[in-house]
Design a protein around this motif. Structure first.
Motif, PDB file in Angstrom:
ATOM      1  N   ILE B   6       0.868  -1.184   0.000  1.00  0.00           N
ATOM      2  CA  ILE B   6       0.000   0.000   0.000  1.00  0.00           C
ATOM      3  C   ILE B   6       0.906   1.236   0.000  1.00  0.00           C
ATOM      4  O   ILE B   6       2.058   1.175   0.446  1.00  0.00           O
ATOM      5  CB  ILE B   6      -0.981   0.014   1.206  1.00  0.00           C
ATOM      6  N   HIS B  20      -8.377   0.447   5.493  1.00  0.00           N
ATOM      7  CA  HIS B  20      -7.676   0.212   4.229  1.00  0.00           C
ATOM      8  C   HIS B  20      -6.665  -0.929   4.381  1.00  0.00           C
ATOM      9  O   HIS B  20      -6.618  -1.859   3.561  1.00  0.00           O
ATOM     10  CB  HIS B  20      -6.986   1.509   3.772  1.00  0.00           C
ATOM     11  N   ALA B  83       3.302   8.274  -7.722  1.00  0.00           N
ATOM     12  CA  ALA B  83       2.887   6.898  -8.007  1.00  0.00           C
ATOM     13  C   ALA B  83       4.067   6.060  -8.496  1.00  0.00           C
ATOM     14  O   ALA B  83       4.236   4.908  -8.081  1.00  0.00           O
ATOM     15  CB  ALA B  83       1.772   6.898  -9.054  1.00  0.00           C
ATOM     16  N   CYS B  99      -2.763  -2.500  -3.236  1.00  0.00           N
ATOM     17  CA  CYS B  99      -4.179  -2.193  -3.043  1.00  0.00           C
ATOM     18  C   CYS B  99      -4.359  -0.741  -2.644  1.00  0.00           C
ATOM     19  O   CYS B  99      -3.733  -0.280  -1.702  1.00  0.00           O
ATOM     20  CB  CYS B  99      -4.744  -3.122  -1.965  1.00  0.00           C
ATOM     21  N   PHE B 100      -5.201  -0.039  -3.392  1.00  0.00           N
ATOM     22  CA  PHE B 100      -5.442   1.376  -3.063  1.00  0.00           C
ATOM     23  C   PHE B 100      -6.921   1.612  -2.833  1.00  0.00           C
ATOM     24  O   PHE B 100      -7.772   0.895  -3.366  1.00  0.00           O
ATOM     25  CB  PHE B 100      -4.911   2.290  -4.176  1.00  0.00           C
ATOM     26  N   SER B 102     -10.258   3.726  -3.447  1.00  0.00           N
ATOM     27  CA  SER B 102     -10.740   4.609  -4.516  1.00  0.00           C
ATOM     28  C   SER B 102     -12.214   4.877  -4.314  1.00  0.00           C
ATOM     29  O   SER B 102     -12.917   4.111  -3.659  1.00  0.00           O
ATOM     30  CB  SER B 102     -10.511   3.954  -5.887  1.00  0.00           C
ATOM     31  N   ASN B 163      -9.075  10.189  -5.340  1.00  0.00           N
ATOM     32  CA  ASN B 163      -8.432   8.898  -5.095  1.00  0.00           C
ATOM     33  C   ASN B 163      -8.458   8.012  -6.338  1.00  0.00           C
ATOM     34  O   ASN B 163      -7.571   7.179  -6.529  1.00  0.00           O
ATOM     35  CB  ASN B 163      -9.093   8.190  -3.907  1.00  0.00           C
ATOM     36  N   GLY B 167      -5.155   6.437  -8.029  1.00  0.00           N
ATOM     37  CA  GLY B 167      -5.187   5.018  -8.356  1.00  0.00           C
ATOM     38  C   GLY B 167      -4.823   4.767  -9.813  1.00  0.00           C
ATOM     39  O   GLY B 167      -4.051   3.861 -10.131  1.00  0.00           O
ATOM     40  N   TYR B 170      -1.214   4.878 -10.269  1.00  0.00           N
ATOM     41  CA  TYR B 170      -0.539   3.659  -9.799  1.00  0.00           C
ATOM     42  C   TYR B 170      -0.523   2.604 -10.915  1.00  0.00           C
ATOM     43  O   TYR B 170       0.497   1.978 -11.193  1.00  0.00           O
ATOM     44  CB  TYR B 170      -1.244   3.071  -8.573  1.00  0.00           C
ATOM     45  N   THR B 185      -8.271  -2.717  -5.718  1.00  0.00           N
ATOM     46  CA  THR B 185      -8.782  -1.494  -5.084  1.00  0.00           C
ATOM     47  C   THR B 185      -9.909  -1.827  -4.142  1.00  0.00           C
ATOM     48  O   THR B 185     -10.602  -2.841  -4.295  1.00  0.00           O
ATOM     49  CB  THR B 185      -9.235  -0.448  -6.132  1.00  0.00           C
ATOM     50  N   ARG B 188     -13.229   3.375  -1.070  1.00  0.00           N
ATOM     51  CA  ARG B 188     -12.747   4.293  -0.053  1.00  0.00           C
ATOM     52  C   ARG B 188     -13.931   4.733   0.807  1.00  0.00           C
ATOM     53  O   ARG B 188     -14.995   5.068   0.297  1.00  0.00           O
ATOM     54  CB  ARG B 188     -12.119   5.514  -0.704  1.00  0.00           C
TER      55      ARG B 188
END
Lengths: 399, 399
Positions: B6, B20, B83, B99-100, B102, B163, B167, B170, B185, B188
């Motif tokens: 992350i 998260h 990123a 993993c982000f 979003s 976000n 993402g 990334y 993802t 969020r």
């Protein structure tokens, strides 16, 4: 109208300065005294105890007729450049003479010394070069070379004395300028010297006065050594700023600047030479206050004054490149005038050989912009919020 | 051992971050979570609320297994470079996935968008160029170009959401690196969004938490939004430093630096472009505090974040030249580890494709020295006297 010039710092103005100004007037027989005064940073590489406007007030109240600013580039320079700027401005103002205080007290030995060094210039330079090779400081090298040249003969100025050294540079500067300005000197009276002319005027050095203040002596208590009018000006400044200028107060900003720039960048600033940038950087990492910092940076190669000048230039961002871009002053910045001073300006305007500047807004070359910049940097150091003061303060008039 | 990565700031760590990290672990099925975390300065161009060591403690206490520092050059950069640094480090650590969070919450729209922009790269650039010509900000131009390209079709990520934008960068970074790391993802959850997974976990944004603190909310009162262990860490930092990082605290040093450098020099610092140096300089002359300063500098051409990044680089002395001298990270700086994290390092050492650095003294290239420098500049801003902390703090271990 005949004018006598003096080159001063008034950091702050004290009884010794009063004596000097009075004697300059008496010895020269001049109608008015013109002082070329350092601005916000001084020749010892320090921020001024109090700003240039307050020091101008002190000067006018003590009888000086015109106060002219010695630009930053000269005011913070080694003795020969300091002298060059000062004498050039007095010359440009049309002064017939200038008068400095010296330990020597007589002008003839200075004239003899100047003639000797002029006639033996190459020999003198060789001696200096030789002395520097041994690793001693530049001022000490100059002195050794001079001693070798005079070789114990009488009739020469004693150039081991600080005010004699400066005086010698004034004469040298006048000679190089080809100026006809006449040099005069008076016996300097110091803290440990009793002069019959100063009965009732106790003398302390400006350094002694500043140290006493920072050790807790109140402005009021300093009145033994300063004219009453100077005390009033100091009190007003204390009320306005809440503090007086010193490296201790400026150190957090200086330290941040040194740490931010790093050794590689530090090299670009005027007077920073020969690897001392690493010592300056490492010392700033460790030292939490200015005295600790100085104790880490000091070495036998550099005088404290020389190091402080480096720090001044680092603090203001003044580079070698800028230093080398200047020769002679390009303007006369008027900081203050008496009634007589004003009349002189009105009558002699045509004889003044440089533009006379009364407002900071008219300073439009690099030399002048650096004076404005020096004020900004100075006011930041004493945490003043009046950053526009340079532009809003007209020449001070005492009618 | 499988690792999920992350990319975080934890400024400060709060319940949303906890969610998260937990979801990343769950979604990926990984054995450990590796966080690449910004150091002392952040992507919005701000000094961190609290130093990187405190934020590392918070992360470890909340279940993160390894904390790696995102070098200054990426941590303070625009989204694409931020990123790039983050993904490259996770890739170098051997993570199988990252993993982000979003607004989108699903990975497919991102993959679709990436494919679209890859296939229509020239067209996209032309749209961006066109939008910038109208004088709008760069992020807004990107968005306009993207909207023109997707032209209302379904199935693409909504790149108006902050976000989602990050993402997307990334995924783009992973593609450009040729990495096989798998993107994931999670939805969020924000201050105004109720997610069934977070019953009993009130969420506030890190920005909201910082603002509440600077408006007078005590650390204690923030405990609604932060894990108890994070509150403890914050309290320890408050005790040590007496203050938390913000531009308001850093402004006196920033202002001095701007005024000292002047417009000509300001141009050399990263992100300072197109005449804004004059506006920055003039605003610093006038503004006594940071909010006033920002209100003078803001314009429709530049986002607040962009301007703050310029200020960060001016403050630290980070130039365009330095910025352009970097491509990919050259080391992995370990800030902290759990027992599992330590075991991963022992078992996977040979799979880690960059030098693993545990001590600042081993950072010997420019990228690494800039991280040390950023700490010095940060600690000066919060007036810490512990300037050696970068060298005396080993990786934090929570066994």
């Amino acid at each position: 109208m005949k004018a006598v010039g003096i080159i001063v710092e008034y950091n702050p103005f004290h009884n010794g300065h009063l004596h000097h100004a009075q004697q300059a007037r008496a010895e020269s027989g001049a109608d008015l005294v013109i002082a070329v005064m350092s601005g916000q940073f001084l020749q010892r590489g320090e921020p001024a105890f109090v700003d240039k406007w307050t020091r101008t007030q002190m000067a006018l109240d003590a009888g000086i007729d015109l106060v002219i600013e010695l630009p930053y580039v000269y005011a913070t320079a080694q003795a020969s450049d300091f002298a060059k700027g000062g004498v050039a401005l007095l010359d440009a103002m049309g002064c017939e003479s200038f008068c400095f205080g010296s330990e020597q007290g007589q002008i003839t030995p200075f004239l003899n010394s100047l003639q000797l060094l002029t006639e033996h210039a190459a020999e003198y330079q060789a001696f200096i070069h030789e002395a520097i090779q041994t690793g001693i400081s530049y001022p000490k090298s100059l002195n050794n070379a001079y001693l070798a040249l005079t070789d114990g003969q009488a009739g020469f100025a004693d150039l081991t004395q600080p005010n004699n050294i400066l005086g010698f540079h004034y004469l040298e500067a006048a000679q190089r300028l080809g100026s006809s300005i006449k040099p005069l000197t008076i016996q300097r009276i110091g803290a440990n010297f009793h002069d019959p002319l100063t009965v009732g005027l106790p003398i302390a050095s400006a350094t002694g006065i500043r140290e006493a203040f920072f050790k807790g002596t109140s402005v009021e208590e300093l009145s033994t050594y300063m004219p009453e009018s100077s005390i009033s000006s100091l009190k007003m400044a204390e009320k306005e700023y809440g503090k007086f200028g010193s490296w201790e107060h400026f150190y957090p900003l200086l330290r941040f600047t040194i740490l931010r720039e790093g050794p590689e960048n530090l090299k670009q600033y005027a007077e920073v030479t020969e690897g001392i940038e690493n010592l300056i950087f490492q010392s700033a990492k460790t030292a939490d206050n200015f005295e600790n910092f100085m104790s880490l940076v000091k070495s036998k190669r550099y005088t404290r004054t020389r190091i402080q000048r480096m720090l001044t230039h680092i603090y203001t961002g003044f580079t070698w490149q800028m230093l080398h871009s200047f020769q002679l002053p390009s303007y006369i910045r008027l900081l203050g005038m008496s009634k007589t001073g004003k009349s002189f300006l009105n009558h002699k305007k045509k004889n003044i050989s440089l533009p006379l500047i009364s407002r900071a807004a008219d300073l439009n070359d690099l030399m002048g912009k650096l004076d404005i910049h020096a004020t900004t940097m100075y006011l930041q150091g004493i945490e003043s919020v009046q950053l526009k003061k340079e532009f809003t303060t007209p020449p001070i008039y005492r009618g």
